[in-house]
Design an enzyme around this catalytic site. Structure first.
Site, PDB file in Angstrom:
ATOM      1  N   THR A  45      27.397 -35.269  48.384  1.00 21.40           N
ATOM      2  CA  THR A  45      27.038 -34.302  49.437  1.00 21.40           C
ATOM      3  C   THR A  45      26.966 -34.935  50.825  1.00 21.40           C
ATOM      4  O   THR A  45      26.733 -34.223  51.807  1.00 21.40           O
ATOM      5  CB  THR A  45      25.675 -33.650  49.130  1.00 21.40           C
ATOM      6  OG1 THR A  45      24.709 -34.694  48.975  1.00 21.40           O
ATOM      7  CG2 THR A  45      25.729 -32.790  47.887  1.00 21.40           C
TER       8      THR A  45
ATOM      9  N   ASP B  58      19.485 -33.884  39.765  1.00 20.50           N
ATOM     10  CA  ASP B  58      18.774 -35.027  40.334  1.00 20.50           C
ATOM     11  C   ASP B  58      18.977 -36.183  39.354  1.00 20.50           C
ATOM     12  O   ASP B  58      18.646 -36.040  38.171  1.00 20.50           O
ATOM     13  CB  ASP B  58      17.282 -34.662  40.474  1.00 20.50           C
ATOM     14  CG  ASP B  58      16.479 -35.732  41.201  1.00 20.50           C
ATOM     15  OD1 ASP B  58      16.760 -36.930  41.017  1.00 20.50           O
ATOM     16  OD2 ASP B  58      15.555 -35.354  41.942  1.00 20.50           O
TER      17      ASP B  58
ATOM     18  N   PHE C  74      21.834 -42.307  55.598  1.00 18.57           N
ATOM     19  CA  PHE C  74      20.990 -43.314  54.949  1.00 18.57           C
ATOM     20  C   PHE C  74      19.698 -43.595  55.722  1.00 18.57           C
ATOM     21  O   PHE C  74      18.598 -43.569  55.160  1.00 18.57           O
ATOM     22  CB  PHE C  74      21.824 -44.593  54.799  1.00 18.57           C
ATOM     23  CG  PHE C  74      21.104 -45.757  54.195  1.00 18.57           C
ATOM     24  CD1 PHE C  74      21.027 -45.915  52.821  1.00 18.57           C
ATOM     25  CD2 PHE C  74      20.500 -46.722  55.005  1.00 18.57           C
ATOM     26  CE1 PHE C  74      20.362 -47.003  52.264  1.00 18.57           C
ATOM     27  CE2 PHE C  74      19.832 -47.805  54.458  1.00 18.57           C
ATOM     28  CZ  PHE C  74      19.767 -47.948  53.087  1.00 18.57           C
TER      29      PHE C  74
ATOM     30  N   ARG D  75      22.111 -33.048  44.758  1.00 19.42           N
ATOM     31  CA  ARG D  75      21.032 -32.061  44.610  1.00 19.42           C
ATOM     32  C   ARG D  75      21.214 -30.878  45.538  1.00 19.42           C
ATOM     33  O   ARG D  75      20.737 -29.793  45.257  1.00 19.42           O
ATOM     34  CB  ARG D  75      19.675 -32.725  44.921  1.00 19.42           C
ATOM     35  CG  ARG D  75      19.207 -33.726  43.893  1.00 19.42           C
ATOM     36  CD  ARG D  75      18.067 -34.552  44.428  1.00 19.42           C
ATOM     37  NE  ARG D  75      18.484 -35.247  45.646  1.00 19.42           N
ATOM     38  CZ  ARG D  75      17.680 -35.964  46.418  1.00 19.42           C
ATOM     39  NH1 ARG D  75      16.400 -36.088  46.102  1.00 19.42           N
ATOM     40  NH2 ARG D  75      18.141 -36.569  47.493  1.00 19.42           N
TER      41      ARG D  75
ATOM     42  N   TYR E 166      13.770 -51.844  48.165  1.00 21.99           N
ATOM     43  CA  TYR E 166      15.172 -51.397  48.261  1.00 21.99           C
ATOM     44  C   TYR E 166      16.093 -52.556  47.863  1.00 21.99           C
ATOM     45  O   TYR E 166      17.028 -52.374  47.078  1.00 21.99           O
ATOM     46  CB  TYR E 166      15.506 -50.895  49.666  1.00 21.99           C
ATOM     47  CG  TYR E 166      16.968 -50.493  49.786  1.00 21.99           C
ATOM     48  CD1 TYR E 166      17.464 -49.406  49.074  1.00 21.99           C
ATOM     49  CD2 TYR E 166      17.854 -51.228  50.574  1.00 21.99           C
ATOM     50  CE1 TYR E 166      18.819 -49.052  49.151  1.00 21.99           C
ATOM     51  CE2 TYR E 166      19.199 -50.882  50.665  1.00 21.99           C
ATOM     52  CZ  TYR E 166      19.672 -49.793  49.950  1.00 21.99           C
ATOM     53  OH  TYR E 166      21.006 -49.456  50.014  1.00 21.99           O
TER      54      TYR E 166
ATOM     55  N   ASN F 264      27.305 -43.813  43.089  1.00 26.10           N
ATOM     56  CA  ASN F 264      27.024 -43.960  44.524  1.00 26.10           C
ATOM     57  C   ASN F 264      25.660 -43.414  44.941  1.00 26.10           C
ATOM     58  O   ASN F 264      25.065 -43.903  45.902  1.00 26.10           O
ATOM     59  CB  ASN F 264      28.153 -43.241  45.299  1.00 26.10           C
ATOM     60  CG  ASN F 264      27.811 -42.995  46.739  1.00 26.10           C
ATOM     61  OD1 ASN F 264      27.810 -43.915  47.563  1.00 26.10           O
ATOM     62  ND2 ASN F 264      27.490 -41.736  47.070  1.00 26.10           N
TER      63      ASN F 264
HETATM   64  P1  NDP Z   1      23.545 -40.724  52.389  1.00 21.11           P
HETATM   65  O1  NDP Z   1      22.088 -40.476  52.571  1.00 21.11           O
HETATM   66  O2  NDP Z   1      24.463 -40.219  53.426  1.00 21.11           O
HETATM   67  O3  NDP Z   1      24.002 -40.180  50.962  1.00 21.11           O
HETATM   68  C1  NDP Z   1      23.208 -40.373  49.817  1.00 21.11           C
HETATM   69  C2  NDP Z   1      23.741 -39.504  48.693  1.00 21.11           C
HETATM   70  O4  NDP Z   1      22.971 -39.774  47.506  1.00 21.11           O
HETATM   71  C3  NDP Z   1      23.621 -38.022  49.002  1.00 21.11           C
HETATM   72  O5  NDP Z   1      24.799 -37.372  48.628  1.00 21.11           O
HETATM   73  C4  NDP Z   1      22.464 -37.571  48.142  1.00 21.11           C
HETATM   74  O6  NDP Z   1      22.684 -36.237  47.697  1.00 21.11           O
HETATM   75  C5  NDP Z   1      22.554 -38.534  46.946  1.00 21.11           C
HETATM   76  N1  NDP Z   1      21.257 -38.677  46.316  1.00 21.11           N
HETATM   77  C6  NDP Z   1      20.141 -39.234  46.831  1.00 21.11           C
HETATM   78  N2  NDP Z   1      19.106 -39.113  45.976  1.00 21.11           N
HETATM   79  C7  NDP Z   1      19.586 -38.442  44.894  1.00 21.11           C
HETATM   80  C8  NDP Z   1      19.000 -37.979  43.692  1.00 21.11           C
HETATM   81  N3  NDP Z   1      17.697 -38.184  43.405  1.00 21.11           N
HETATM   82  N4  NDP Z   1      19.776 -37.324  42.790  1.00 21.11           N
HETATM   83  C9  NDP Z   1      21.083 -37.094  43.068  1.00 21.11           C
HETATM   84  N5  NDP Z   1      21.698 -37.508  44.184  1.00 21.11           N
HETATM   85  C10 NDP Z   1      20.954 -38.161  45.094  1.00 21.11           C
HETATM   86  O7  NDP Z   1      23.695 -42.304  52.246  1.00 21.11           O
HETATM   87  P2  NDP Z   1      24.964 -43.262  51.973  1.00 21.11           P
HETATM   88  O8  NDP Z   1      26.207 -42.508  51.837  1.00 21.11           O
HETATM   89  O9  NDP Z   1      24.882 -44.337  52.977  1.00 21.11           O
HETATM   90  O10 NDP Z   1      24.512 -43.887  50.578  1.00 21.11           O
HETATM   91  C11 NDP Z   1      25.343 -43.897  49.427  1.00 21.11           C
HETATM   92  C12 NDP Z   1      25.129 -45.195  48.683  1.00 21.11           C
HETATM   93  O11 NDP Z   1      25.544 -46.277  49.499  1.00 21.11           O
HETATM   94  C13 NDP Z   1      23.682 -45.470  48.302  1.00 21.11           C
HETATM   95  O12 NDP Z   1      23.647 -46.004  46.996  1.00 21.11           O
HETATM   96  C14 NDP Z   1      23.249 -46.519  49.325  1.00 21.11           C
HETATM   97  O13 NDP Z   1      22.218 -47.336  48.827  1.00 21.11           O
HETATM   98  C15 NDP Z   1      24.555 -47.274  49.490  1.00 21.11           C
HETATM   99  N6  NDP Z   1      24.670 -48.074  50.692  1.00 21.11           N
HETATM  100  C16 NDP Z   1      24.567 -47.502  51.936  1.00 21.11           C
HETATM  101  C17 NDP Z   1      24.701 -48.295  53.067  1.00 21.11           C
HETATM  102  C18 NDP Z   1      24.522 -47.762  54.447  1.00 21.11           C
HETATM  103  O14 NDP Z   1      24.324 -48.577  55.378  1.00 21.11           O
HETATM  104  N7  NDP Z   1      24.622 -46.470  54.670  1.00 21.11           N
HETATM  105  C19 NDP Z   1      25.019 -49.722  52.952  1.00 21.11           C
HETATM  106  C20 NDP Z   1      25.074 -50.216  51.593  1.00 21.11           C
HETATM  107  C21 NDP Z   1      24.941 -49.411  50.526  1.00 21.11           C
HETATM  108  P3  NDP Z   1      21.574 -35.086  47.620  1.00 21.11           P
HETATM  109  O15 NDP Z   1      20.528 -35.403  48.645  1.00 21.11           O
HETATM  110  O16 NDP Z   1      22.322 -33.826  47.874  1.00 21.11           O
HETATM  111  O17 NDP Z   1      21.071 -35.179  46.220  1.00 21.11           O
HETATM  112  C1  8X3 Z   2      22.194 -50.408  53.197  1.00 22.10           C
HETATM  113  C2  8X3 Z   2      22.368 -51.557  54.123  1.00 22.10           C
HETATM  114  O1  8X3 Z   2      21.088 -53.341  55.442  1.00 22.10           O
HETATM  115  O2  8X3 Z   2      20.275 -51.054  55.554  1.00 22.10           O
HETATM  116  O3  8X3 Z   2      22.172 -50.808  51.876  1.00 22.10           O
HETATM  117  O4  8X3 Z   2      19.964 -52.355  53.560  1.00 22.10           O
HETATM  118  S1  8X3 Z   2      20.849 -52.098  54.674  1.00 22.10           S
END
Ligand code: NDP
Ligand code: 8X3
Length: 252
Positions: free
Chosen positions: A13, A60, A190, A36, A153, A87
């Site tokens: 999403t 979820d 994020f 979700r 985290y 992811n």
């Molecule tokens: P976003 O917040 O943009 O996206 C997070 C996604 O995870 C959403 O689609 C959300 O969907 C879903 N999600 C969160 N909690 C739940 C839950 N309880 N059940 C189902 N789905 C869930 O963040 P990112 O795209 O940045 O994050 C994606 C991944 O990348 C994560 O694992 C994050 O740790 C990782 N990451 C991100 C970085 C960054 O700097 N942005 C760097 C390194 C890793 P919904 O809320 O609709 O359920």
């Molecule tokens: C997301 C990158 O540096 O915010 O995993 O932890 S950081």
């Protein structure tokens, strides 16, 4: 033999998951979008349906029963998942270990670690039965290096790193590729989630340098899944030019 691949993407999403779904769909991969927020799932479904076949699953990842039931209930055109993108995840809070909220700790461990395991458990047996599959686990530089106030985290992403390695060991010889993509700073929702809706604080994280975009990570995931079947990208870390480590970012 079925030619078109089916990919299940958790966290579709927003951010990295959404960009990956869009890229996969543009290449005709059939996509199962999970998250979700139902309205976002439906919106993305209608956007991608002109390019490929789309199915949505609204659950979820913390809810073990829901995860297993929903994946088990996939209709036959979507039931044989070729590619799993693990992811879904977020950081909740950025506090010292003595000031952190136990609710935040629970959320990160339940979503980033246990949720990833539940989804994997629902899908891996069928991959084993077909002797085929590809799992990409989205880790983080936080899974390679601990930074101040990142404590839980970082622990959750170190767990993803260990699970990625464990999956690869245990699934060796079963025709399943397993690898992790570990991004540094990517501008998504994020930080809004981490800072509980404080958009100003979140925007500040990505100010005065050029962070990675979700599409940069989607491109890398696409590269990994389009390698010849004997090639498995086991572990890949990617940062933007201005980032050297979790704490060293060249802000202008
Ligand atoms: P976003 O917040 O943009 O996206 C997070 C996604 O995870 C959403 O689609 C959300 O969907 C879903 N999600 C969160 N909690 C739940 C839950 N309880 N059940 C189902 N789905 C869930 O963040 P990112 O795209 O940045 O994050 C994606 C991944 O990348 C994560 O694992 C994050 O740790 C990782 N990451 C991100 C970085 C960054 O700097 N942005 C760097 C390194 C890793 P919904 O809320 O609709 O359920
Ligand atoms: C997301 C990158 O540096 O915010 O995993 O932890 S950081």
């Amino acid at each position: 033999m079925r030619k078109t691949k089916i990919a299940l993407i958790t966290g579709a999403t927003s951010g990295i998951g959404k960009a990956t779904a869009q890229l996969f769909a543009s290449h005709g991969i059939h996509v199962i979008l999970c998250g979700r927020r139902q309205e976002r799932l439906k919106e993305l479904e209608s956007q991608l349906s002109s390019m490929t076949q789309v199915h949505t699953l609204n659950f979820d990842v913390r809810n073990r029963e829901q995860v297993l039931e929903q994946i088990e209930s996939l209709p036959s055109p979507f039931s044989e998942i070729d590619i799993l993108i693990n992811n879904a995840g977020n950081a909740h809070g950025l506090d010292s270990i003595h000031e952190g909220s136990i609710d935040d700790w629970d959320a990160m461990i339940d979503i980033n670690v246990k949720g990833l395991l539940y989804v994997s458990k629902a899908i891996i047996p069928k991959m084993i039965a077909r002797n085929s599959g590809h799992i990409i686990n989205i880790g983080s530089t936080a899974g390679k290096e601990v930074y101040p106030n990142g404590n839980v985290y970082c622990a959750s992403k170190h767990a993803v790193d260990a699970i990625n390695q464990g999956m690869r060991l245990d699934l060796n010889g079963k025709g399943i590729r397993v690898g992790a993509v570990n991004p540094g700073l990517v501008e998504t929702e994020f930080s809004e989630v981490r800072f509980k809706g404080d958009t100003e604080r979140a925007a500040n994280v990505y100010r005065n340098f050029t962070p990675l975009l979700p599409s940069d990570i989607a491109d890398i995931i696409w590269f990994a899944v389009t390698r010849p079947p004997h090639v498995n990208i086991a572990d890949l870390t990617v940062m933007c030019l201005d980032q050297a480590s979790s704490t060293i970012v060249n802000k202008k």
